[in-house]
Structures are given as structure tokens and as C-alpha cells.
Design an enzyme around this catalytic site. Structure first.
Site, PDB file in Angstrom:
ATOM      1  N   HIS A  22      -4.237  -4.573  12.124  1.00 37.42           N
ATOM      2  CA  HIS A  22      -4.317  -3.682  13.245  1.00 37.42           C
ATOM      3  C   HIS A  22      -3.288  -4.059  14.293  1.00 37.42           C
ATOM      4  CE1 HIS A  22      -5.902  -0.853  16.288  1.00 37.42           C
ATOM      5  NE2 HIS A  22      -5.918  -2.040  16.960  1.00 37.42           N
ATOM      6  N   ASN A  64       3.976  -3.265   4.986  1.00 36.98           N
ATOM      7  CA  ASN A  64       3.172  -3.989   4.863  1.00 36.98           C
ATOM      8  C   ASN A  64       2.821  -4.300   3.170  1.00 36.98           C
ATOM      9  OD1 ASN A  64       1.836  -5.463   7.416  1.00 36.98           O
ATOM     10  ND2 ASN A  64       2.004  -3.456   7.905  1.00 36.98           N
ATOM     11  N   ASP A 123     -12.308  -1.324  13.535  1.00 37.68           N
ATOM     12  CA  ASP A 123     -11.414  -2.400  13.890  1.00 37.68           C
ATOM     13  C   ASP A 123     -12.408  -3.405  14.426  1.00 37.68           C
ATOM     14  OD1 ASP A 123      -8.932  -1.179  13.170  1.00 37.68           O
ATOM     15  OD2 ASP A 123      -8.897  -0.005  15.061  1.00 37.68           O
ATOM     16  N   GLY A 129       4.386   2.093   4.315  1.00 36.91           N
ATOM     17  CA  GLY A 129       4.180   0.816   3.206  1.00 36.91           C
ATOM     18  C   GLY A 129       5.013  -0.391   3.323  1.00 36.91           C
ATOM     19  N   MET A 173      -5.068   5.687   6.582  1.00 33.23           N
ATOM     20  CA  MET A 173      -5.484   6.487   7.675  1.00 33.23           C
ATOM     21  C   MET A 173      -6.824   7.231   7.369  1.00 33.23           C
ATOM     22  SD  MET A 173      -3.313   5.644   9.859  1.00 33.23           S
ATOM     23  CE  MET A 173      -3.574   6.540  11.120  1.00 33.23           C
ATOM     24  N   ARG A 174      -7.642   6.355   6.682  1.00 31.67           N
ATOM     25  CA  ARG A 174      -8.988   6.973   6.616  1.00 31.67           C
ATOM     26  C   ARG A 174     -10.069   6.229   7.141  1.00 31.67           C
ATOM     27  NH1 ARG A 174      -9.289  12.117   6.028  1.00 31.67           N
ATOM     28  NH2 ARG A 174     -11.415  11.800   4.894  1.00 31.67           N
ATOM     29  N   ILE A 175     -11.203   6.949   7.731  1.00 33.67           N
ATOM     30  CA  ILE A 175     -12.184   5.970   8.032  1.00 33.67           C
ATOM     31  C   ILE A 175     -12.781   5.653   6.868  1.00 33.67           C
ATOM     32  CG2 ILE A 175     -14.572   6.208   9.200  1.00 33.67           C
ATOM     33  CD1 ILE A 175     -13.171   7.609  11.427  1.00 33.67           C
ATOM     34  N   GLN A 230       5.379  -5.364  13.876  1.00 35.63           N
ATOM     35  CA  GLN A 230       5.543  -5.049  12.456  1.00 35.63           C
ATOM     36  C   GLN A 230       6.118  -6.685  11.851  1.00 35.63           C
ATOM     37  OE1 GLN A 230       6.630  -1.536  10.346  1.00 35.63           O
ATOM     38  NE2 GLN A 230       4.308  -1.268  10.509  1.00 35.63           N
ATOM     39  N   ARG A 279     -16.831  12.077   3.321  1.00 36.18           N
ATOM     40  CA  ARG A 279     -16.108  10.704   3.289  1.00 36.18           C
ATOM     41  C   ARG A 279     -16.735   9.687   1.806  1.00 36.18           C
ATOM     42  NH1 ARG A 279     -12.898  10.066   7.559  1.00 36.18           N
ATOM     43  NH2 ARG A 279     -13.440  11.385   9.231  1.00 36.18           N
TER      44      ARG A 279
HETATM   45  C1  GRF Z   1       0.862  -1.096  10.643  1.00 35.26           C
HETATM   46  O1  GRF Z   1       1.307  -0.960  12.110  1.00 35.26           O
HETATM   47  C2  GRF Z   1      -0.733  -1.252  10.800  1.00 35.26           C
HETATM   48  O2  GRF Z   1      -0.855  -2.426  11.725  1.00 35.26           O
HETATM   49  C3  GRF Z   1      -1.494  -0.332  10.868  1.00 35.26           C
HETATM   50  O3  GRF Z   1      -0.745   0.713  10.129  1.00 35.26           O
HETATM   51  C4  GRF Z   1       0.684   0.580  10.057  1.00 35.26           C
HETATM   52  C5  GRF Z   1       1.094   0.649   8.592  1.00 35.26           C
HETATM   53  O4  GRF Z   1       2.516   0.368   8.445  1.00 35.26           O
HETATM   54  N1  GRF Z   1      -2.568  -0.428  10.276  1.00 35.26           N
HETATM   55  P1  GRF Z   1       3.143   0.103   7.097  1.00 35.26           P
HETATM   56  O5  GRF Z   1       2.877   1.485   6.383  1.00 35.26           O
HETATM   57  O6  GRF Z   1       2.620  -0.802   6.240  1.00 35.26           O
HETATM   58  O7  GRF Z   1       4.674   0.259   7.423  1.00 35.26           O
END
Ligand code: GRF
Length: 206
Positions: free
Chosen positions: A112, A17, A148, A15, A93-95, A174, A68
């Protein structure tokens, strides 16, 4: 303040981001409000980051659903309950399926860790290193039904150094992610993003 854009953030992991978005909301450089943070993983550190700021968190375990589409219907219910206007995928991490995509047209963003359309899917940093590119980066894009593949909003380049490992390259990328994700959300909040076919048109400041 009543008209702040309400964001729903979907997470599965650390987390960072989410943290960058929280920080920009808190210091006022992002005029938006995180209405809820949803994780498919109970142990995601991202949930802890949200709780610390008093943001509502919801754990919706994908294993509790027959597929899903059913899972995404539960996501849509929760996002609607929190009156979310923009869905932000931040290490989710889910489609996702059309059930979610069609519920929020041109209102779901993802980040991404590569310069799309290069290196989509998992382990983008490893793919870049193995390919031998000199430059990679990150991409914020609207989400469509592909992996993506959606219209690109913002990108930033990062140099690949000969001594880079997957870890050092990920860390450099990041830093840029944390800068451009809040920027992209601000553009959306300001009503400056318009999707025309494959392209996102960014309108100039009035
Ligand atoms: C990031 O590198 C993003 O590009 C990818 O998943 C990662 C998430 O990182 N989609 P965080 O959980 O925000 O640290």
C-alpha cells in the site's frame, strides 16, 4: 531448487512491482519463483511483463462472475492449480473476500502506498498531500478481511517535499515499494514471519 516458494501474483495495471519481483527472482536475490500472474484486466501491462519472461498468465474477468465470492473461487482454483504457496497482490484493484483469504491463511500480501494505518484505500498519495504530512511511505502487510488493515510486515518512509505533486510523490514511493516488496517475500520464503494477533514477528537470521 526444487523447494522454491511458488508465488501467484494478482495484478490489474502497469506491474512495476511485479517487474521488481521478477527481476529479483532472475538475479537470485529472491529465492522464489513466480508460478502464475493473474489479472482481472486483459489489457494490464503487467501481463505483458510476465509473458516476456515466460511466466504463465491468466486473465480472469470479474465481469464473467455473478459476485465477488464466485470470482474469488475462480482465483483460488487457478492459484491451487499452479501450486501457489504465497499470493502477492501487486496493484490488484479488486476487493477480495473470505473465499480467497481463508484459502491462504497468513499467505496473502499486499503493498500500500502509505504508512498504514494512515491513508488506507484509494489515492493514498493524494490523501497524504491533502493532509499535509511531511512523511509518508509504503507498507507491506498481510491481507485480512478489512481494507488495508492486516498485520504489517515492512514499512519505509518517504519525505514529502513542498513541491511534490501526486505524480512525483508516487514515483518516490514506488522506488521504495520495489525495494521492500521483494524483501518481505524473501522473509516469508525463509520462514521468518509469524503472525501473532495484530503483529508480525520477524525472527532473526539463524
Ligand atoms: C502501487 O503503488 C501499490 O502500492 C498499489 O498499486 C500500485 C501498483 O503499481 N497497491 P504497479 O502496477 O506495481 O506499478
Amino acid at each position: 531448487m526444487g523447494n522454491l516458494l511458488k508465488i501467484g501474483v494478482l495484478v490489474s495495471g502497469n506491474g512495476t512491482n511485479l517487474q521488481a519481483i521478477l527481476d529479483r527472482c532472475a538475479d537470485g536475490t529472491l529465492s522464489a519463483e513466480i508460478a502464475c500472474v493473474i489479472s482481472n484486466k486483459a489489457e494490464a501491462h503487467a501481463l505483458e511483463r510476465a509473458r516476456k519472461q515466460g511466466i504463465p498468465t491468466v486473465h480472469i474477468d470479474h465481469r464473467d462472475f455473478p459476485g465477488r465470492a464466485h470470482y474469488d473461487a475462480a482465483l483460488v482454483d487457478t492459484l491451487r492449480k499452479h501450486d501457489v504457496g504465497l499470493v502477492v497482490l501487486a496493484g490488484f484493484m479488486r476487493i477480495i473476500t473470505p473465499v480467497l483469504i481463508d484459502a491462504f491463511p497468513a499467505a496473502i500480501m499486499n503493498i500500500h502506498p502509505a504508512l498504514l494505518p494512515a491513508f488506507p484505500g484509494l489515492h493514498a498519495q493524494r490523501q497524504a498531500l491533502e493532509y499535509g504530512v511531511r512523511i509518508t511511505g509504503c507498507t507491506v502487510h498481510f491481507v485480512d478481511a478489512g481494507t488495508d488493515t492486516g498485520p504489517i510486515i515492512l514499512q519505509t518512509a518517504v519525505a514529502v517535499d513542498p513541491e511534490d505533486t501526486e505524480d512525483t510523490l508516487s514515483a518516490k514511493i514506488q522506488l521504495e515499494e520495489h525495494r521492500i516488496y521483494p524483501q518481505a517475500i524473501q522473509l516469508y520464503a525463509d520462514g521468518r514471519l509469524k503472525v501473532e494477533g495484530r503483529k508480525v514477528i520477524i525472527s532473526p537470521l539463524p
